[in-house]
Scaffold this active site. Sequence first.
Site, PDB file in Angstrom:
ATOM      1  N   ALA A 108       0.839  -1.196   0.000  1.00 40.56           N
ATOM      2  CA  ALA A 108       0.000   0.000   0.000  1.00 40.56           C
ATOM      3  C   ALA A 108       0.871   1.240   0.000  1.00 40.56           C
ATOM      4  O   ALA A 108       2.085   1.153  -0.169  1.00 40.56           O
ATOM      5  CB  ALA A 108      -0.938  -0.013   1.210  1.00 40.56           C
ATOM      6  N   ASN A 109       0.268   2.407   0.191  1.00 38.62           N
ATOM      7  CA  ASN A 109       1.026   3.659   0.259  1.00 38.62           C
ATOM      8  C   ASN A 109       0.327   4.603   1.234  1.00 38.62           C
ATOM      9  O   ASN A 109      -0.706   4.264   1.794  1.00 38.62           O
ATOM     10  CB  ASN A 109       1.189   4.261  -1.141  1.00 38.62           C
ATOM     11  CG  ASN A 109      -0.153   4.601  -1.764  1.00 38.62           C
ATOM     12  OD1 ASN A 109      -0.885   5.425  -1.258  1.00 38.62           O
ATOM     13  ND2 ASN A 109      -0.482   3.902  -2.859  1.00 38.62           N
ATOM     14  N   ARG A 110       0.894   5.792   1.402  1.00 38.49           N
ATOM     15  CA  ARG A 110       0.450   6.709   2.459  1.00 38.49           C
ATOM     16  C   ARG A 110      -0.712   7.609   2.078  1.00 38.49           C
ATOM     17  O   ARG A 110      -1.036   8.530   2.819  1.00 38.49           O
ATOM     18  CB  ARG A 110       1.608   7.594   2.899  1.00 38.49           C
ATOM     19  CG  ARG A 110       2.722   6.845   3.563  1.00 38.49           C
ATOM     20  CD  ARG A 110       3.748   7.802   4.135  1.00 38.49           C
ATOM     21  NE  ARG A 110       4.932   7.088   4.560  1.00 38.49           N
ATOM     22  CZ  ARG A 110       5.011   6.407   5.697  1.00 38.49           C
ATOM     23  NH1 ARG A 110       3.974   6.381   6.527  1.00 38.49           N
ATOM     24  NH2 ARG A 110       6.109   5.761   6.008  1.00 38.49           N
ATOM     25  N   ALA A 132      -3.822   7.390  -5.478  1.00 41.91           N
ATOM     26  CA  ALA A 132      -2.416   6.968  -5.482  1.00 41.91           C
ATOM     27  C   ALA A 132      -2.407   5.476  -5.794  1.00 41.91           C
ATOM     28  O   ALA A 132      -2.300   4.619  -4.920  1.00 41.91           O
ATOM     29  CB  ALA A 132      -1.774   7.254  -4.138  1.00 41.91           C
TER      30      ALA A 132
END
Length: 225
Positions: free
Chosen positions: A29-31, A95
Amino acid sequence: PAARPLHGLRALVTAGPTHEPIDPVRYLANRSSGRQGYAIANALARAGATVTLVSGPTTLPPPPGVELRRVETAVQMLAACEAALPCDIAVCTAAVADWRVAGAGAHKIKKTPGAPPPTLTLVPNPDILAHLSQPGPMRPRLVVGFAAETDDVRDNATAKRQRKGCDWIIANDVRAETGIMGGDENEVTLITATGCEHWPRMSKDAVAQGLARRIVAAFAAIPDT
Ligand code: C5P
């Protein structure tokens, strides 16, 4: 009516991160928090547009009056976007993970004592923004992308606008010290075919309202086709 200037127009907004499974319990995943995209969906709905928000996993409440489609992976996000076509306006803030894990399956990867750690093979995900920007009868009349950059923000974003084929790019500086990714504020540069415009640091809601105003102006200038 002036109070709902986007009435009769359909908008698609992507938001949030994607989660790409490694196995049934783990993911990449990402922020991304989804805040900027949710704010844009809200602003477009308040301006009268019929809005579908395709969102990866977030903790945010759905904006009022917006049709929310929740997805996890990039592949699911693309399918949900295609299902939301045709539309007049597409704003891709998600994102999206650039890669997914090849062969992620139904079995949890076991930790075998003494054995080396597993190797993950990544394969590219579909580029949803580039896909929506492709010319054709289903292309939204206005496609807006985001460019989260850490260096040479304006130059990279200008090149990205051309590479992706979208109409506008909103560039923002996501270096950790800016606190933008996951934060309440954003500082953006709007890049169109004809120029660049830097906006001062402001709340993500204010960026969304500014973008909605720009979209209203663009559609007022180009009457229905
Ligand atoms: O290539 P990059 O990730 O920097 O591009 C960012 C822009 O492209 C954002 O608008 C993002 O929502 C969109 N994007 C996408 N699908 C991808 C990767 C990026 O829609 N797989």
